[in-house]
Design a protein around this motif. Sequence first.
Motif, PDB file in Angstrom:
ATOM      1  N   THR A  91      -3.016   2.980  -3.178  1.00 49.76           N
ATOM      2  CA  THR A  91      -3.034   2.449  -4.184  1.00 49.76           C
ATOM      3  C   THR A  91      -2.465   0.952  -2.761  1.00 49.76           C
ATOM      4  N   LEU A  92      -3.641   0.028  -3.325  1.00 51.46           N
ATOM      5  CA  LEU A  92      -3.743  -0.836  -2.701  1.00 51.46           C
ATOM      6  C   LEU A  92      -2.996  -2.172  -3.361  1.00 51.46           C
ATOM      7  N   ARG A  93      -2.325  -2.782  -3.281  1.00 51.98           N
ATOM      8  CA  ARG A  93      -2.270  -4.664  -4.498  1.00 51.98           C
ATOM      9  C   ARG A  93      -2.145  -5.284  -3.657  1.00 51.98           C
ATOM     10  N   ALA A  94      -3.218  -6.337  -2.883  1.00 59.11           N
ATOM     11  CA  ALA A  94      -2.918  -7.246  -2.203  1.00 59.11           C
ATOM     12  C   ALA A  94      -3.455  -8.916  -2.818  1.00 59.11           C
ATOM     13  N   HIS A  95      -2.548  -9.687  -1.646  1.00 53.47           N
ATOM     14  CA  HIS A  95      -2.956 -11.025  -2.313  1.00 53.47           C
ATOM     15  C   HIS A  95      -3.687 -12.237  -0.853  1.00 53.47           C
ATOM     16  N   PHE A  96      -5.011 -12.696  -1.028  1.00 50.88           N
ATOM     17  CA  PHE A  96      -5.406 -13.513   0.056  1.00 50.88           C
ATOM     18  C   PHE A  96      -5.784 -14.707   0.066  1.00 50.88           C
ATOM     19  N   LYS A  97      -5.768 -15.724   0.884  1.00 51.52           N
ATOM     20  CA  LYS A  97      -6.197 -16.676   0.667  1.00 51.52           C
ATOM     21  C   LYS A  97      -6.805 -17.254   2.041  1.00 51.52           C
ATOM     22  N   GLY A  98      -8.577 -17.683   2.074  1.00 51.16           N
ATOM     23  CA  GLY A  98      -9.287 -17.933   2.451  1.00 51.16           C
ATOM     24  C   GLY A  98     -10.255 -16.931   3.183  1.00 51.16           C
ATOM     25  N   HIS A  99     -10.081 -16.125   4.229  1.00 54.41           N
ATOM     26  CA  HIS A  99     -11.192 -15.216   5.066  1.00 54.41           C
ATOM     27  C   HIS A  99      -9.861 -14.072   4.412  1.00 54.41           C
ATOM     28  N   ALA A 100     -10.042 -12.956   4.222  1.00 50.57           N
ATOM     29  CA  ALA A 100      -9.546 -11.770   3.716  1.00 50.57           C
ATOM     30  C   ALA A 100      -9.753 -10.921   5.252  1.00 50.57           C
ATOM     31  N   TYR A 101     -11.031 -10.388   4.666  1.00 50.33           N
ATOM     32  CA  TYR A 101     -10.881  -9.383   6.116  1.00 50.33           C
ATOM     33  C   TYR A 101     -12.762  -9.547   6.178  1.00 50.33           C
ATOM     34  N   ASP A 102     -13.330  -9.086   7.822  1.00 51.04           N
ATOM     35  CA  ASP A 102     -13.917  -8.987   8.457  1.00 51.04           C
ATOM     36  C   ASP A 102     -15.487  -7.621   7.686  1.00 51.04           C
ATOM     37  N   PRO A 103     -16.241  -7.456   7.868  1.00 53.93           N
ATOM     38  CA  PRO A 103     -17.855  -6.337   7.103  1.00 53.93           C
ATOM     39  C   PRO A 103     -16.527  -5.191   7.638  1.00 53.93           C
ATOM     40  N   HIS A 104     -16.404  -4.375   6.804  1.00 50.62           N
ATOM     41  CA  HIS A 104     -16.472  -2.875   6.602  1.00 50.62           C
ATOM     42  C   HIS A 104     -16.333  -1.544   6.059  1.00 50.62           C
ATOM     43  N   TRP A 105     -16.531  -0.567   6.818  1.00 49.58           N
ATOM     44  CA  TRP A 105     -16.881   0.273   4.890  1.00 49.58           C
ATOM     45  C   TRP A 105     -15.431   0.996   4.734  1.00 49.58           C
ATOM     46  N   HIS A 106     -15.420   2.012   4.148  1.00 49.24           N
ATOM     47  CA  HIS A 106     -14.353   3.201   4.056  1.00 49.24           C
ATOM     48  C   HIS A 106     -15.146   4.552   4.005  1.00 49.24           C
ATOM     49  N   ASP A 107     -14.502   5.389   4.264  1.00 49.76           N
ATOM     50  CA  ASP A 107     -14.575   6.864   3.547  1.00 49.76           C
ATOM     51  C   ASP A 107     -14.840   7.508   2.107  1.00 49.76           C
ATOM     52  N   SER A 108     -14.316   6.547   1.363  1.00 48.98           N
ATOM     53  CA  SER A 108     -13.490   6.331  -0.064  1.00 48.98           C
ATOM     54  C   SER A 108     -14.513   5.804  -0.903  1.00 48.98           C
ATOM     55  N   TYR A 109     -14.091   6.328  -2.215  1.00 45.17           N
ATOM     56  CA  TYR A 109     -14.848   5.423  -3.192  1.00 45.17           C
ATOM     57  C   TYR A 109     -13.649   4.405  -3.763  1.00 45.17           C
ATOM     58  N   LEU A 116       0.553  -1.316   0.276  1.00 45.30           N
ATOM     59  CA  LEU A 116      -0.124   0.177   0.278  1.00 45.30           C
ATOM     60  C   LEU A 116       1.058   1.251   0.174  1.00 45.30           C
ATOM     61  N   THR A 117       0.748   2.333  -0.826  1.00 38.89           N
ATOM     62  CA  THR A 117       1.224   3.490  -0.912  1.00 38.89           C
ATOM     63  C   THR A 117       0.133   4.746  -0.802  1.00 38.89           C
ATOM     64  N   GLN A 118       0.252   5.676  -0.713  1.00 40.07           N
ATOM     65  CA  GLN A 118      -0.844   6.802  -0.775  1.00 40.07           C
ATOM     66  C   GLN A 118       0.259   7.918  -1.795  1.00 40.07           C
ATOM     67  N   ASP A 119      -0.469   8.868  -2.616  1.00 41.39           N
ATOM     68  CA  ASP A 119      -0.272   9.385  -3.486  1.00 41.39           C
ATOM     69  C   ASP A 119      -0.404  11.348  -2.730  1.00 41.39           C
ATOM     70  N   ALA A 120       0.998  11.335  -2.706  1.00 39.80           N
ATOM     71  CA  ALA A 120       1.209  12.801  -1.832  1.00 39.80           C
ATOM     72  C   ALA A 120       0.314  13.629  -2.872  1.00 39.80           C
ATOM     73  N   ASP A 121      -0.191  14.104  -3.463  1.00 36.25           N
ATOM     74  CA  ASP A 121      -0.603  15.547  -4.402  1.00 36.25           C
ATOM     75  C   ASP A 121      -2.305  15.315  -4.089  1.00 36.25           C
ATOM     76  N   THR A 122      -3.150  13.865  -4.335  1.00 35.47           N
ATOM     77  CA  THR A 122      -3.982  13.233  -4.050  1.00 35.47           C
ATOM     78  C   THR A 122      -4.558  13.087  -3.164  1.00 35.47           C
ATOM     79  N   GLY A 123      -4.043  12.485  -2.435  1.00 38.72           N
ATOM     80  CA  GLY A 123      -4.209  11.895  -1.261  1.00 38.72           C
ATOM     81  C   GLY A 123      -4.888  10.052  -2.066  1.00 38.72           C
ATOM     82  N   ILE A 124      -4.362  10.066  -2.689  1.00 39.91           N
ATOM     83  CA  ILE A 124      -5.304   9.161  -3.340  1.00 39.91           C
ATOM     84  C   ILE A 124      -4.396   7.250  -2.804  1.00 39.91           C
TER      85      ILE A 124
END
Length: 279
Positions: free
Chosen positions: A19-37, A9-17
């Motif tokens: 960027t995430l690249r990830a790999h998961f096997k089995g359970h990845a993450y519990d129900p949650h939400w974000h403030d972003s699109y 994961l990184t964050q762009d300094a100009d836009t605050g965007i």
Amino acid sequence: MTTHNWIDLTQDADTGIETLRAHFKGHAYDPHWHDSYLVGVTEQGVQQFNCRRAKHQSTPGKVFLLEPGDIHDGEAPTEDGFTYRMLYLDPQWLERELSALFEDAPLNSQLSFATTLASDTRLAHAISLAFEALHGAELRIVRQSALDGLLERLTTHLHWRTRYAEDPRMPRVAQKAREYLHANARYDIGLDQLAAATGVDRFRLTRAFKAAYGIAPHAYLVQLRLATARRLLARGELPATIAMELGFSDQSHLGRWFVRAYGLTPALYRKRCSNLPDR
């Protein structure tokens, strides 16, 4: 994080965007939400998640589109797991940038995705180009050009919808409970206290809340605190300070919940987004 799962994961300094690249096997993450699109592409495997009362399976090349507040989880139903890349777009940034490309916003409206999962090869390509430019810290003109290409493709999947003061699809008791949780998120709220604020017993409240939002009130409160913690960490605030401010018993308590929701520790998330050293 287990050895077969990884997150970059990184964050762009100009836009605050982010960027995430990830790999998961089995359970990845519990129900949650974000403030972003959230705008992403599945690279490999089957990415299965529940969102908007439906189960989705994203396969290689498919685009997934989530709005702020969309509660979702993640798991790999196949042994080889799944890999994806994703952009977190700030709502204010997105509306501002789209003003040159998109129709003017009607009063009391917000941007909404028409679908959660899409088969759009041109959008998938635009997401990948924007990801590579931002994640790889390309020249500013390259990053901006890639983002412009992404925004042009996104407009075909976006529309303005009315911003609900009271969502007619949701029971009033669930809305009242949600408003109370948002107003008192930092306090040690009891279920009986929440029930008294909504005028029903605990059992009716829990049933109504689960039917409306897909998770129980206590789980919603935890996710609300985590979403706030994520914002504060990205600004560079320390995990221990945030844990105290948000009502977690200590830093390790915050850390356990943060990893379950996002797949990485608060300290690592802070470091990747703020570039500030641990103290």
